[in-house]
Design a protein around this motif. Structure first.
Motif, PDB file in Angstrom:
ATOM      1  N   PRO A 102      43.981   0.823  18.681  1.00 48.19           N
ATOM      2  CA  PRO A 102      42.725   1.531  18.420  1.00 48.19           C
ATOM      3  C   PRO A 102      41.695   0.698  17.649  1.00 48.19           C
ATOM      4  O   PRO A 102      40.508   0.722  17.978  1.00 48.19           O
ATOM      5  N   TYR A 106      40.012   7.836  18.806  1.00 47.82           N
ATOM      6  CA  TYR A 106      41.020   6.812  18.553  1.00 47.82           C
ATOM      7  C   TYR A 106      41.488   6.804  17.098  1.00 47.82           C
ATOM      8  O   TYR A 106      42.480   6.150  16.765  1.00 47.82           O
ATOM      9  N   SER A 107      40.785   7.508  16.230  1.00 44.61           N
ATOM     10  CA  SER A 107      41.133   7.559  14.813  1.00 44.61           C
ATOM     11  C   SER A 107      42.178   8.641  14.572  1.00 44.61           C
ATOM     12  O   SER A 107      42.202   9.663  15.254  1.00 44.61           O
ATOM     13  N   THR A 108      43.012   8.439  13.587  1.00 52.87           N
ATOM     14  CA  THR A 108      43.868   9.517  13.121  1.00 52.87           C
ATOM     15  C   THR A 108      43.056  10.399  12.174  1.00 52.87           C
ATOM     16  O   THR A 108      41.936  10.034  11.774  1.00 52.87           O
ATOM     17  N   LYS A 118      39.354   8.636  10.034  1.00 52.24           N
ATOM     18  CA  LYS A 118      38.087   8.843  10.748  1.00 52.24           C
ATOM     19  C   LYS A 118      36.907   8.197  10.026  1.00 52.24           C
ATOM     20  O   LYS A 118      36.019   7.616  10.647  1.00 52.24           O
ATOM     21  N   ARG A 122      47.228   6.398  19.378  1.00 55.06           N
ATOM     22  CA  ARG A 122      46.729   6.182  18.026  1.00 55.06           C
ATOM     23  C   ARG A 122      47.776   5.499  17.155  1.00 55.06           C
ATOM     24  O   ARG A 122      48.956   5.415  17.514  1.00 55.06           O
ATOM     25  N   ASP A 123      47.354   5.066  15.982  1.00 54.50           N
ATOM     26  CA  ASP A 123      48.255   4.347  15.078  1.00 54.50           C
ATOM     27  C   ASP A 123      49.398   5.214  14.567  1.00 54.50           C
ATOM     28  O   ASP A 123      50.438   4.695  14.148  1.00 54.50           O
ATOM     29  N   ARG A 147      48.981  10.415  21.209  1.00 50.82           N
ATOM     30  CA  ARG A 147      48.184   9.852  22.289  1.00 50.82           C
ATOM     31  C   ARG A 147      46.819  10.511  22.374  1.00 50.82           C
ATOM     32  O   ARG A 147      46.618  11.646  21.927  1.00 50.82           O
ATOM     33  N   VAL A 148      45.873   9.781  22.928  1.00 45.38           N
ATOM     34  CA  VAL A 148      44.527  10.301  23.168  1.00 45.38           C
ATOM     35  C   VAL A 148      44.567  11.112  24.459  1.00 45.38           C
ATOM     36  O   VAL A 148      45.005  10.613  25.497  1.00 45.38           O
ATOM     37  N   ASN A 199      40.055  16.580  17.233  1.00 43.89           N
ATOM     38  CA  ASN A 199      40.632  15.259  17.463  1.00 43.89           C
ATOM     39  C   ASN A 199      40.491  14.802  18.909  1.00 43.89           C
ATOM     40  O   ASN A 199      40.712  13.625  19.208  1.00 43.89           O
ATOM     41  N   GLU A 255      48.766  17.505  19.916  1.00 45.86           N
ATOM     42  CA  GLU A 255      49.163  16.108  19.983  1.00 45.86           C
ATOM     43  C   GLU A 255      50.677  15.958  19.860  1.00 45.86           C
ATOM     44  O   GLU A 255      51.289  16.489  18.942  1.00 45.86           O
TER      45      GLU A 255
END
Length: 478
Positions: A24, A141-143, A147, A211-212, A216-217, A388, A473
């Motif tokens: 990400p 893409y951020s947790t 953000k 994501r980290d 998943r997105v 999200n 998620e």
């Protein structure tokens, strides 16, 4: 529009450089470089005041056309993004910037403002797509814990484009006595923005991003135009707090006209305008970075950070506009003119960076840039705290850019109609403070410790689902 995990693309096995490229942070950096080259160069031109011209009239008319089409396109750009996909939307959106900057090169040669107006209208369509796609990907893409920092990273790289552009301009016009940007400057900006249009083709498919934190997105699978328009309507109908952000969205571009045209463009020599603009955007890098870090501090609850951020923004806005007011009392449109022209009374001598007393002006302008970066970061942080999922974020950012651009068109029209500088400042100041009042109930009732997914429209069943970020998620093996 289906967001079911079972319908998503399989995550490919990535190792080595492919795994690093698909991270990400790497993707956000590349999105930032796309905006570095495209809107970054646009900001370099606009930040000079009047688009780098002596007379801001052509620039104002171009901005009216730009912001008018920007507003209309952005309102539907979330739908466009979800239908075409973020990469294609970003690619199409990045193509209008070289054309728009090229219109100023043409204006330098033939003094025809019609090309600037037409290019502005085209860029408005493109910009709506670029900003929606880029913003949706950065936030998606951020947790939930990153953000603020992810947006700060994106914003820093994007603004370095304007820093570079104005540094180039400062060097090229350093010994110039003219108050208009040279052809070579515009040509350099056209070349950089043209290269930026190719970056979206290098991005990883958002549908395969993880994501980290291992989640998943989730993107819409084969949505129809009807389902997307219905989804946009459902977002507004089900989340009644979204309109409370609209005044903040309106203010977010409103103050640029006074800062760029009525302060920087009105008071300073061309080379000093370039220097001022370079510092304005340079300190945005630091402002966004520091504020983004503070907004993600884990030692405080998310709701506490939301309220603390609002208080900080309110104090900063009052301080910067208060300082601006003290300077605005010293000049009016009547004396920002060329000696000998009709109606020119007590013409103001343009300030150079070597002029005694210049430091107090540039310090204020630096704080204007910091205020801008923090305002935008806070608005994006609030939107990121509301969802999200990329398709929902695309709707929110589309609304943001639509209303923002409508405000930009309105204030450009005011400036073009020669509304007094003090009125321009007063309206911008008042709008900023009033908009923060509207945010209060949203922070109280809507911002929770975990983001909620708002109004998901399932195209296949015609139903509406609402779930929390934790429910939507699922972790995957990357």
């Amino acid at each position: 529009m289906s967001l079911a995990l079972a319908d998503q693309k399989p995550i490919p096995v990535r190792r080595g450089l492919r795994a690093i490229w698909a991270k990400p942070t790497t993707q956000v950096v590349m999105i930032g470089f796309c905006c570095f080259a495209c809107p970054g160069m646009f900001n370099a031109v606009n930040g000079l005041g009047g688009g780098g011209q002596v007379d801001a009239g052509a620039n104002n008319k171009g901005n009216i056309a730009l912001n008018s089409t920007f507003a209309v396109t952005s309102f539907f750009s979330g739908t466009i993004n979800n239908r075409l996909g973020s990469r294609l939307t970003l690619s199409l959106g990045s193509m209008g910037y070289a054309l728009y900057i090229g219109a100023y090169l043409s204006y330098n040669i033939n003094q025809s403002g019609s090309f600037i107006i037409a290019a502005g209208a085209i860029l408005g369509i493109c910009a709506g797509m670029l900003w929606t796609a880029s913003g949706a990907m950065v936030l998606a893409y951020s947790t939930e814990q990153t953000k603020g920092k992810m947006f700060a990273l994106f914003w820093a790289i994007f603004n370095l484009g304007a820093v570079l552009g104005n540094a180039i301009d400062f060097g090229l016009v350093y010994n110039s006595k003219a108050n208009t940007v040279s052809n070579s400057t515009y040509a350099a900006f056209v070349a950089i923005s043209g290269l930026g249009a190719f970056i979206p083709f290098l991005l990883t498919d958002p549908g395969t991003m993880v994501r980290d934190d291992g989640t998943r997105v989730v993107i819409p699978i084969h949505p129809s135009w009807y389902s997307e328009l219905k989804g946009m309507w459902m977002i507004l109908r089900l989340d009644l707090y979204i309109p409370l952000l609209f005044p903040m969205f309106l203010a977010s571009n409103w103050f640029y006209t006074w800062q760029f045209n009525d302060f920087n463009g009105a008071l300073f020599t061309l080379r000093t305008r370039a220097l001022n603009a370079m510092l304005y955007y340079l300190f945005q890098v630091f402002g966004a970075g520091a504020f983004g870090y503070l907004m993600d501090l884990k030692m405080f609850r998310r709701r506490s950070r939301a309220w603390g951020g609002l208080a900080f923004v309110a104090v900063l806005v009052m301080a910067v506009w208060g300082g601006s007011y003290s300077f605005q009392k010293g000049y009016t449109r009547a004396n920002i003119c060329t000696a000998g022209t009709a109606g020119c009374v007590d013409p103001h001598t343009r300030i150079d960076f070597k002029t005694s007393g210049y430091a107090k002006y540039v310090v204020l302008y630096i704080w204007m840039g910091i205020m801008d970066s923090i305002w935008q970061n806070y608005a994006y942080w609030i939107m990121g705290a509301m969802s999200n999922e990329e398709p929902h974020l695309a709707y929110l950012i589309g609304f943001y850019k639509a209303i923002q651009s409508a405000g930009g068109a309105g204030v450009s029209a005011m400036d073009n109609n020669l509304v007094p500088y003090m009125t321009m400042l007063g309206v911008a100041w008042g709008l900023c403070m009033a908009s923060l009042i509207f945010v209060l109930p949203l922070l109280h009732f809507r911002i929770q410790e975990h983001s909620e997914t708002i109004g998901v429209v399932d195209q296949r069943q015609g139903s509406v689902e609402t779930s929390s970020g934790e429910d939507m998620e699922k972790k995957v093996d990357a």
